[in-house]
Design an enzyme around this catalytic site. Structure first.
Site, PDB file in Angstrom:
ATOM      1  N   GLU A   1      10.486  -6.284   1.069  1.00  0.00           N
ATOM      2  CA  GLU A   1       9.669  -5.110   1.766  1.00  0.00           C
ATOM      3  C   GLU A   1      10.388  -4.472   2.733  1.00  0.00           C
ATOM      4  OE1 GLU A   1       6.337  -3.633   0.825  1.00  0.00           O
ATOM      5  OE2 GLU A   1       7.329  -2.408   2.572  1.00  0.00           O
TER       6      GLU A   1
ATOM      7  N   ASP B   1       7.223  -3.461  -7.471  1.00  0.00           N
ATOM      8  CA  ASP B   1       5.582  -2.989  -7.201  1.00  0.00           C
ATOM      9  C   ASP B   1       5.801  -1.879  -5.862  1.00  0.00           C
ATOM     10  OD1 ASP B   1       3.274  -2.916  -6.127  1.00  0.00           O
ATOM     11  OD2 ASP B   1       2.978  -4.867  -5.493  1.00  0.00           O
TER      12      ASP B   1
END
Lengths: 283, 283, 283, 283
Positions: free
Chosen positions: D106, D155
């Site tokens: 991330e 994602d």
């Protein structure tokens, strides 16, 4: 209510009005003309998405742009309205028996047609025999007159789009020329509150003061205009808007008004300090 | 902007303000307290969803509710504010050296805490040594005073919710009793434009006129309040709001204001005809 | 865009669509009928403020309510549509040469007139010679038929307002009676997502399963309906919606569709677990 | 409700959600991170004004992006998630005992911190011992792996802003390289409905098909995403998303899901005709 009309006052601030129906929508040569029906404001007219008037509060604007100069001028007979195709200023003027002639110079004929059909309480006197409508650019129209009008009312849209020319120095100079030696000019003068509107106020004032010896700004509360705080200009060659007001004379006319009265007339020239400063910046 | 705060002015009319951040949200014993940050109005305080003040235009409200009575009263030393937990009225009062004591009666302690933290330019003087804060219901507080205050400022929320008691006949009667024989009461008086607000105007005026020999209504332009047209009440036992104004004396104080000035002071008591009629209905 | 139509999906959730024009607004005997024009969805029809169809995504709804049962029934000749006054279901049915007769039972004649005028791409086949329109309450109409239709399509509004009767047990029972022994019923079945819509799903399913031996629910993506997740019901006396689908036969018809295809037909009966559970609750 | 969050789906279409409170607002190095509380969707996360997930419907997205590839791959042990700092995909993966290691890459550490604090039901498993979080750009991270992961889940946010690099051809090529010879890639694939979203669908598909021998698109109903119609990509070197699905094996795991089930798994690859055509345009 599912249908909402929103006028943006700034990029992120807007006044939203639930709408029961759209009565008219048409693109004229100059602008998008729309008329809506609402519970709170009755019918209202929008040009290019900006609310021009609502049945509920148009009386404020029209009374203030008309009766203030009319109560000062001792004998206004020959009058010019530039813009004002909705007929609201004409309606207020037609209440004066002394008025002999009104030239209405509206660039967009379709505005007049639409208002006659959908806003009859505003456009009520457009067919008065004293009224002559000229479908023409006000900036061009005004050039050909000298020492002719007692009063000029500049009832224009905002200083962008088709009304742009009515905010130029040339225009105000020609207004001066077209007025008689004791003539008066009243004009809508935008709002002092939001920064972009305030800069329009400065700009208009800056231009008008170069053309007239006496220029004063007065104010009114107009709920459907940005910030609800609206200014008007009073410019003249001779008369002072307060000192030359003959209250008794105006009151004897017996005109029933809903916003204007002679006490308010005088009071409306007393401005908040921040508005005074805004105007003085350009004086 | 994705986040928008809307205050409904009527069921179908609202003012929408893009919000950059919510700075505070908390349910007090009395009401939902929220503080937001916006580009156009800076920070603003909402109680139960109604905008109480914005950093951008709160000066108008606070200057008008404070300086109008302060400029009339010859020697205001002992002052009561009911409501006003944000500190705006206190701030304006604290600028007067002659003020000796201010009792601030705010029912909701949380409002004071939140404003101190999030609206420092408004709450700036709440810690002034002359200020004493009472967290108490104003209706109850006022009962125990007789011939005590020079000036009472009723800086309340709207006439429903926690502020309801501040709109009763009993309350105004007790205000009269708590004032000295030359005392003045100023109060926020709602807006004359939208029907529900207008009925609040009538109701307040109806109640205040039974308690004071002299009651006058004055007006200001407050852009973030419904319609932008806001009223205040000036009630007194002795002084007239215009005749007893000593302009020179006030100007010599050298207070720098952004909305209030003594010319505007006098002008603000000249009301539009429809507002005059609204008020006279109950006289 | 100044004009926005918002459909509330819940009290606090809404889909907002900028509108270029309102093409029609009229109150019929039964409901408020409006047609709007938008950039994103073309024209759209709203009844009592609820979007019924948009030019942009109506093909999804109409293909799914029509082609699913039509592809299963081996010989659908005599068809009844209840509701559907916009003509979308008729249009899809008219593409089948095998269809001999369509009865359209629409309670509100004004809907048909408005759609013919303002939504011609949807209402295109309402004048097809095989179509007979009955302006009548579907609940009452259906009572007089026994063993008569091959397919009934219940293309109703939501289960409140004029369409209410089409969600009763009596209605589905009469549909069963009106169908031939191998007849099929397809119906719009609301959305499973928002709680109020989900309770409508349960209610419809509960009533339809008491009237038909086989009831299945299938789904589609309809962007302008609440949540975008819409359900349909397939109820029959004999045919299974997947096992009795003859893909090859349907494909040989050569109908060009934009949403429906035979693979999707089968897939549309596979429901998300939470939807399965919602339906099973009442089985 | 006074406070409303609106996500624009197009310039003139928006989904509006009444908000009870803003729980967090902070500008990270990469984006504006906000968490809101609402009655209809519980808490929700927005990045740069775009809704990323709501407590109410995030299960749909996370189940579909995780369980579809997990049910196809016979033995997924080493998994990479790119993006997904909210923890929703991690939570679904952690339910599989067979999973040995999850790398979560991330770029924005603040997203992880905020979700841990304000969205605990989503971020619940970020501290699972099998999870290793890398605060790094996914595009750069992926370059150093060859033949290493069983499954990569992309994602990501939308193809602009900080997530942009995750939509390049180079990125998908490196994903292929980082996967074992029977590896699978699943990715969020935008929405087919609104034109701009549809062009993103095309663009993603165009890039992914050059990197993988088998690429399929599947769909789900996600009410809070634009149009409610959302696509996912399934790309693999070896396994077919439907033919290689072992339903029985997955069902024996006993995972309780709310959207995903094996019938729906298969069905989700059957696309509406217009979506099929959209994808085929670039094949």
């Amino acid at each position: 209510m599912n249908l909402v009309f929103t006028e943006k006052h700034t990029e992120n601030v807007g006044l939203s009005i639930g709408v029961t129906r759209q009565l008219y929508s048409g693109q004229s040569e100059f602008q998008l003309i729309e008329v809506f029906e609402s519970e709170d404001f009755g019918r209202f007219l929008a040009l290019d998405g900006f609310m021009m008037l609502t049945e509920k509060d148009e009386f404020i604007y029209h009374e203030m742009i008309v009766h203030v100069p009319m109560a000062v001028h001792p004998n206004p007979r020959n009058i010019l309205i530039i813009g004002g195709g909705d007929g609201g200023a004409v309606r207020e003027l037609c209440r004066y028996k002394s008025v002999e002639h009104i030239d209405l110079v509206e660039i967009d004929e379709q505005v007049v047609q639409v208002c006659k059909e959908h806003l009859p309480t505003v456009a009520s006197d457009l067919d008065d025999s004293r009224v002559k409508i000229h479908y023409e650019d006000g900036l061009r129209y005004i050039r050909r007159f000298t020492d002719y009008y007692d009063l000029i009312i500049v009832d224009s849209t905002d200083p962008f789009g088709p009304g742009e020319g009515l905010f130029t120095k040339e225009f105000y100079g020609n207004c001066n020329k077209a007025l008689k030696e004791d003539g008066i000019l009243s004009n809508q003068h935008e709002s002092p509150f939001y920064p972009l509107d305030a800069s329009a106020v400065r700009q208009i004032h800056k231009r008008v003061i170069t053309s007239f010896p006496l220029c004063r700004v007065y104010q009114a509360h107009i709920p459907t205009y940005p910030s609800g705080h609206w200014l008007f200009g009073f410019s003249s060659k001779k008369y002072h808007p307060v000192k030359d007001l003959d209250c008794q004379k105006w009151e004897e006319l017996g005109l029933k008004t809903r916003y204007y009265n002679t006490k308010l007339h005088k009071a409306s020239f007393a401005l908040p300090t921040y508005v005074e400063e805004l105007i003085r910046e350009v004086e």
